[in-house]
Motif scaffolding. Sequence first.
Motif, mmCIF file in Angstrom:
data_model
loop_
_atom_site.group_PDB
_atom_site.id
_atom_site.type_symbol
_atom_site.label_atom_id
_atom_site.label_comp_id
_atom_site.label_asym_id
_atom_site.label_seq_id
_atom_site.Cartn_x
_atom_site.Cartn_y
_atom_site.Cartn_z
ATOM 1 N N LYS A 191 -4.931 1.757 13.974
ATOM 2 C CA LYS A 191 -3.701 1.748 13.198
ATOM 3 C C LYS A 191 -3.062 0.369 13.336
ATOM 4 C CE LYS A 191 -2.248 6.578 12.903
ATOM 5 N NZ LYS A 191 -1.161 7.534 13.177
ATOM 6 N N ILE A 192 -2.747 -0.241 12.200
ATOM 7 C CA ILE A 192 -2.144 -1.560 12.218
ATOM 8 C C ILE A 192 -0.925 -1.564 11.306
ATOM 9 C CG2 ILE A 192 -4.332 -2.701 12.720
ATOM 10 C CD1 ILE A 192 -4.531 -3.489 9.809
ATOM 11 N N PRO A 193 0.000 -2.507 11.534
ATOM 12 C CA PRO A 193 1.202 -2.567 10.688
ATOM 13 C C PRO A 193 0.855 -2.877 9.238
ATOM 14 C CG PRO A 193 1.487 -3.840 12.714
ATOM 15 C CD PRO A 193 0.035 -3.485 12.641
ATOM 16 N N LEU A 194 1.548 -2.227 8.338
ATOM 17 C CA LEU A 194 1.375 -2.476 6.914
ATOM 18 C C LEU A 194 2.442 -3.484 6.497
ATOM 19 C CD1 LEU A 194 -0.061 -1.735 4.250
ATOM 20 C CD2 LEU A 194 1.654 0.067 3.944
ATOM 21 N N LEU A 195 2.027 -4.735 6.300
ATOM 22 C CA LEU A 195 2.979 -5.778 5.942
ATOM 23 C C LEU A 195 3.637 -5.461 4.602
ATOM 24 C CD1 LEU A 195 0.969 -8.962 7.004
ATOM 25 C CD2 LEU A 195 2.573 -7.594 8.335
ATOM 26 N N GLU A 196 4.861 -5.960 4.439
ATOM 27 C CA GLU A 196 5.657 -5.589 3.264
ATOM 28 C C GLU A 196 4.982 -5.980 1.960
ATOM 29 O OE1 GLU A 196 10.153 -6.307 1.429
ATOM 30 O OE2 GLU A 196 9.612 -7.046 3.435
ATOM 31 N N ASP A 197 4.448 -7.219 1.887
ATOM 32 C CA ASP A 197 3.848 -7.635 0.616
ATOM 33 C C ASP A 197 2.551 -6.878 0.327
ATOM 34 O OD1 ASP A 197 2.488 -8.878 2.688
ATOM 35 O OD2 ASP A 197 2.159 -10.751 1.583
ATOM 36 N N VAL A 198 1.835 -6.515 1.393
ATOM 37 C CA VAL A 198 0.608 -5.742 1.210
ATOM 38 C C VAL A 198 0.953 -4.335 0.723
ATOM 39 C CG1 VAL A 198 -1.455 -4.813 2.330
ATOM 40 C CG2 VAL A 198 -0.581 -7.062 2.998
ATOM 41 N N GLY A 199 1.940 -3.715 1.367
ATOM 42 C CA GLY A 199 2.364 -2.385 0.953
ATOM 43 C C GLY A 199 2.864 -2.368 -0.481
#
Length: 315
Positions: A191-199
């Motif tokens: 599980k890794i953070p979903l960056l804002e621009d990627v999301g």
Amino acid sequence: MSTMNERLKAESRERLKEEYQIYLRRQRGLTERTIYKYCTFADRFLNFTFKDAPDDLSKITGRDIVRFLQSLTGHVRPSPDKTMSTGMRSFFRFLFQSEKIELNLAVGIPSVANKYAHRIPYHLTPEQVEELLEAVQTSRKSNYAKRNYAMVLLMARLGLRSPEVIAIQLNDIDWRRGEILIRGKGNYYDKIPLLEDVGQAIADYIRDERKGTSRHVFVSSHSPYKPFKDAQILNSILKKALEKTNIPRPKQYTVSYILRHSLATNLVRKGATLEEISNTLRHRSRQTTLLYARQDINGLRTIAQSWPLRKGGAS
């Protein structure tokens, strides 16, 4: 050898292989194909060393390993097959760490020279990465430009491998927590953070372009909108995008790794530690991350160990 002894030897060998497979799968994170290959190497060595006699791991010596490697080529020098040497080294590291042998014989198995070993992976500057992303995003084929952009952005920002991108499913994205589950190599899940621009890019694609009922996030743009069978789609997307830019690239290169290498290299140049890079790329082995350390000698000195290694060079 009697039938009873043969059966006991076979059972003992099978237990050893099962333990070794678990070690390779859980601790090393290797693929099933590599695990099968490494177990085959181990089997061949044990058959060569003990023949019809029972396996007695405590009697194995460095000379046995040399004799085995020489037998494969008929030369004085060890086998030039890098995979064989790596597999043998892995097997003896397992035997040592599981206390089946007293000496770490893995340190005596020679590495195979690789003329590419000192070459830094081909990578892009941060400016070139943005240029490539823009080329993908502004594709004339607007009916799936948002899908392509979201997939490539996952590789550029999070360092995902192309098979990991196409494996993402709808349930893998936790929008509330801002996390995404990655189905990595060797059946490892992270599980890794979903960056804002990627999301945002993924959300735009799902809302505006995506069709069908598949549970996979990224699907074909044509009916019946099935998930991709392999990651070749990303190679194709990147090649076409590169053709629209002035970014140079080697003629023979798997373009799907460009963005992963670029992320790591640019992190090094920004001062990231090897541990941070390893965590970002989800490397199972520190050795893999060391490839990028050649660009940061001062950082490499901070992790240098004293010499010689203790306990037979256990890692």
